[in-house]
Enzyme design. Structure first.
Site, mmCIF file in Angstrom:
data_model
loop_
_atom_site.group_PDB
_atom_site.id
_atom_site.type_symbol
_atom_site.label_atom_id
_atom_site.label_comp_id
_atom_site.label_asym_id
_atom_site.label_seq_id
_atom_site.Cartn_x
_atom_site.Cartn_y
_atom_site.Cartn_z
ATOM 1 N N ASP A 15 0.845 -1.178 0.000
ATOM 2 C CA ASP A 15 0.000 0.000 0.000
ATOM 3 C C ASP A 15 0.893 1.245 0.000
ATOM 4 O O ASP A 15 2.105 1.155 0.273
ATOM 5 C CB ASP A 15 -0.895 -0.034 1.247
ATOM 6 C CG ASP A 15 -1.746 1.205 1.390
ATOM 7 O OD1 ASP A 15 -2.523 1.481 0.454
ATOM 8 O OD2 ASP A 15 -1.618 1.900 2.413
ATOM 9 N N ASP A 17 -0.132 5.349 0.825
ATOM 10 C CA ASP A 17 -0.300 6.353 1.866
ATOM 11 C C ASP A 17 -0.521 5.692 3.216
ATOM 12 O O ASP A 17 -1.416 4.865 3.380
ATOM 13 C CB ASP A 17 -1.486 7.260 1.528
ATOM 14 C CG ASP A 17 -1.411 8.606 2.229
ATOM 15 O OD1 ASP A 17 -0.620 8.736 3.168
ATOM 16 O OD2 ASP A 17 -2.155 9.517 1.834
ATOM 17 N N ASP A 210 -1.412 -0.439 6.048
ATOM 18 C CA ASP A 210 -1.652 0.218 7.337
ATOM 19 C C ASP A 210 -3.111 0.223 7.729
ATOM 20 O O ASP A 210 -3.458 0.733 8.795
ATOM 21 C CB ASP A 210 -1.167 1.670 7.262
ATOM 22 C CG ASP A 210 -2.058 2.511 6.346
ATOM 23 O OD1 ASP A 210 -2.121 2.202 5.137
ATOM 24 O OD2 ASP A 210 -2.701 3.463 6.836
#
Length: 334
Positions: A15, A17, A210
């Site tokens: 991933d 951001d 995240d």
């Protein structure tokens, strides 16, 4: 060969951001970890639900932040969504695009025709654009009510920004869902499609992210192991209450976890900590002695206790060391 987490995999599906960068800045150590993985023969595919930018634009940003990234290393939900359309429509079919020019370009590349009127549309594809307004959403609703195929690039409720979470594509999708009574096919995470395309011919992927409700749920839908890094959206409290489909295989503070042993990162009993359950919830006891990462080892031990099939209840500390760790994990009441 080093017996660390990285040695088990042949590709990282990473991933962006919250995992590799926050806003304009790389997360400390992230670029170095990705470069080191490449030097050991483990490639990285950068996987993003954001359909507003082209793969080339994403690759340029990543390279500017120090990540080894070319256009072919990026997979976006706009690519996956356009491919889903092409698989179900004849060549040249008309597609109403609700989104940016980058999404429209992906539709054209796959031999489909971009239109802006519901009457012509055989399908609707919807991706994030900060410029989407009522007229575009209304046109999509009319097309879908008329029988058009509907693909959403992703259904993220929020979009991380420097000003905090703002409405994401999922918020706009909900408007169309409410007005049309229809459900879209979904290309991006947590659906498996985007991650499967990113995996390609690799056979041992590790999904790194995240956010539990996109990255980790997507990994579980794919049937791939996952590493949650605590540098972005999901925090310790969310992790403890996660249902089975949102639980990661490994938990790390950041991407430096790739060089830790897998057993050190898995939820379970950890050195220096004991977790007991009583009527009030979970009680953390210990000092973390013998642990190289006492704070996150405490979290891994708490997760194992919280995921035993019963609601975790409150989280409390027995002793100053445990109380300090709970505060660091964000349990201010501990």
């Amino acid at each position: 060969m080093t017996d660390d987490l990285l040695s088990r995999f042949d590709v990282l599906l990473a991933d962006l951001d919250g995992t590799l960068y926050r806003g304009p800045d790389p997360i400390p150590g992230a670029a170095e970890a990705i470069r080191a993985a490449g030097e050991r023969g483990v490639s990285t595919v950068y996987v993003t639900n954001n359909a507003s930018r082209s793969p080339a634009d994403v690759a340029t940003q990543l390279a500017g932040l120090g990540f080894p990234a070319g256009d072919g290393d990026v997979r976006t939900s706009s690519q996956a969504g356009a491919t889903m359309l092409a698989e179900q429509l004849p060549s040249g079919a008309a597609v109403l695009v609700v989104g940016t020019a980058a999404l429209a370009d992906e539709v054209r590349v796959r031999g489909l025709t971009v239109v802006d009127a519901a009457a012509e549309a055989a399908a609707v594809v919807q991706g994030h654009s900060p410029d989407t307004g009522w007229r575009e959403l209304a046109e999509a609703v009319v097309a879908i009510r008329g029988g058009a195929l509907w693909v959403a690039t992703n259904v993220d409720r929020t979009l991380p920004t420097e000003r905090g979470p703002l409405p994401g594509n999922g918020a706009m999708v909900q408007v169309v869902r409410t007005a049309s009574g229809a459900e879209p096919q979904v290309a991006g995470k947590p659906a498996a499609r985007l991650l499967r395309e990113a995996q390609g011919d690799h056979v041992r992927p590790l999904v790194v992210g995240d956010r539990l409700d996109t990255d980790i749920e997507g990994a579980n839908a794919l049937g791939a192991p996952s590493l949650l890094v605590l540098t972005g959206v999901s925090d310790a409290a969310e992790l403890l209450t996660a249902p089975p489909e949102l639980r990661p295989d490994y938990i790390g503070a950041d991407l430096a976890a790739l060089t830790r042993r897998p057993d050190e990162l898995s939820p379970g009993p950890r050195p220096g900590w004991t977790v007991q359950r009583d009527a009030a919830g979970l009680l953390l006891t210990g000092t973390g002695d013998g642990s190289a990462d006492p704070v996150h080892d405490a979290l891994r031990a708490l997760c194992a206790a919280a995921w035993d099939g019963r609601p975790p209840g409150g989280v409390r500390a027995d002793g100053d060391a445990a109380a300090s760790v709970l505060r660091e994990l964000g349990f201010t009441g501990g």
